[in-house]
Scaffold this motif. Structure first.
Motif, mmCIF file in Angstrom:
data_model
loop_
_atom_site.group_PDB
_atom_site.id
_atom_site.type_symbol
_atom_site.label_atom_id
_atom_site.label_comp_id
_atom_site.label_asym_id
_atom_site.label_seq_id
_atom_site.Cartn_x
_atom_site.Cartn_y
_atom_site.Cartn_z
ATOM 1 N N UNK A 1 -11.965 27.884 -27.105
ATOM 2 C CA UNK A 1 -11.042 27.064 -27.878
ATOM 3 C C UNK A 1 -11.787 25.827 -28.354
ATOM 4 N N UNK A 2 -11.698 25.543 -29.661
ATOM 5 C CA UNK A 2 -12.405 24.408 -30.257
ATOM 6 C C UNK A 2 -11.398 23.423 -30.825
ATOM 7 N N UNK A 3 -11.586 22.156 -30.471
ATOM 8 C CA UNK A 3 -10.820 21.052 -31.068
ATOM 9 C C UNK A 3 -11.828 20.232 -31.865
ATOM 10 N N UNK A 4 -11.622 20.175 -33.177
ATOM 11 C CA UNK A 4 -12.530 19.464 -34.065
ATOM 12 C C UNK A 4 -11.776 18.295 -34.688
ATOM 13 N N UNK A 5 -12.392 17.095 -34.652
ATOM 14 C CA UNK A 5 -11.781 15.910 -35.236
ATOM 15 C C UNK A 5 -12.616 15.444 -36.423
#
Length: 183
Positions: free
Chosen positions: A79-83
């Motif tokens: 799971x990737x959270x990109x800001x």
């Protein structure tokens, strides 16, 4: 409002599966439809670029008992959270994303007007959480395909510039020109 006909996306074939991927390497998502007993229908996204994007290809450490990691090399389940630009987006690496089809493995993040990625947080299938931010990301830029290996030093990010090319594997697919799409 029906927009299928004006965009050239009104195929009457018996579609059985759809996959989304950047088939021609230009950073824009395209669509291919698997048709029952016929050639696939390929819709190439020819619209003018509406913003920046980045694609992440994740490589898990594999079954490495020395670091107690159980993430597959394909990183299925990561799971990737990109800001970027004050917004955070979440994507998950999937397998078997649809009936009679499979979308691309690299994760695509549309960034709009953002000209850089602020932070990336990856939760690998084996449980390890990896955070990348700051100078490591600034040097990579946007409109790129980035490869991130599980547990690797963020300064070792590999960024590959996308080189536009025409699809070759699906050249036998029916093509026609619509308003922004080719099929």
């Amino acid at each position: 409002m029906d927009v299928a006909r004006p965009t050239g996306a009104d195929s009457a074939k018996d579609g059985r599966g759809v996959a989304i991927a950047d088939f021609n390497g230009d950073g824009r998502l395209d669509i291919v439809i698997n048709n029952n007993g016929e050639t696939p229908t390929l819709y190439i996204n020819n619209l003018r670029r509406s913003g920046n994007a980045v694609e992440l290809r994740l490589v898990g450490a594999g079954d490495d008992d020395t670091v107690h990691v159980r993430s597959s090399r394909d990183a299925i389940g990561a799971v990737v959270r990109l800001t970027a630009g004050g917004k955070t987006m979440t994507r998950q690496v999937e397998a078997g994303s649809g009936y009679a089809s499979e979308s691309m493995r690299p994760l695509h993040f549309g960034l709009g007007g953002a000209d850089h990625v602020d932070a990336i947080e990856i939760t690998w299938p084996g449980g390890r959480v990896q955070r990348i931010k700051g100078e490591s990301l600034a040097a990579v830029g946007v409109n790129r395909l980035m490869t991130i290996e599980e547990g690797s030093d963020p300064s070792g990010l590999v960024a590959l510039q996308r080189t536009p090319s025409r699809p070759t594997a699906l050249d036998s697919a029916t093509r026609g020109v619509g308003n922004g799409a080719t099929h």
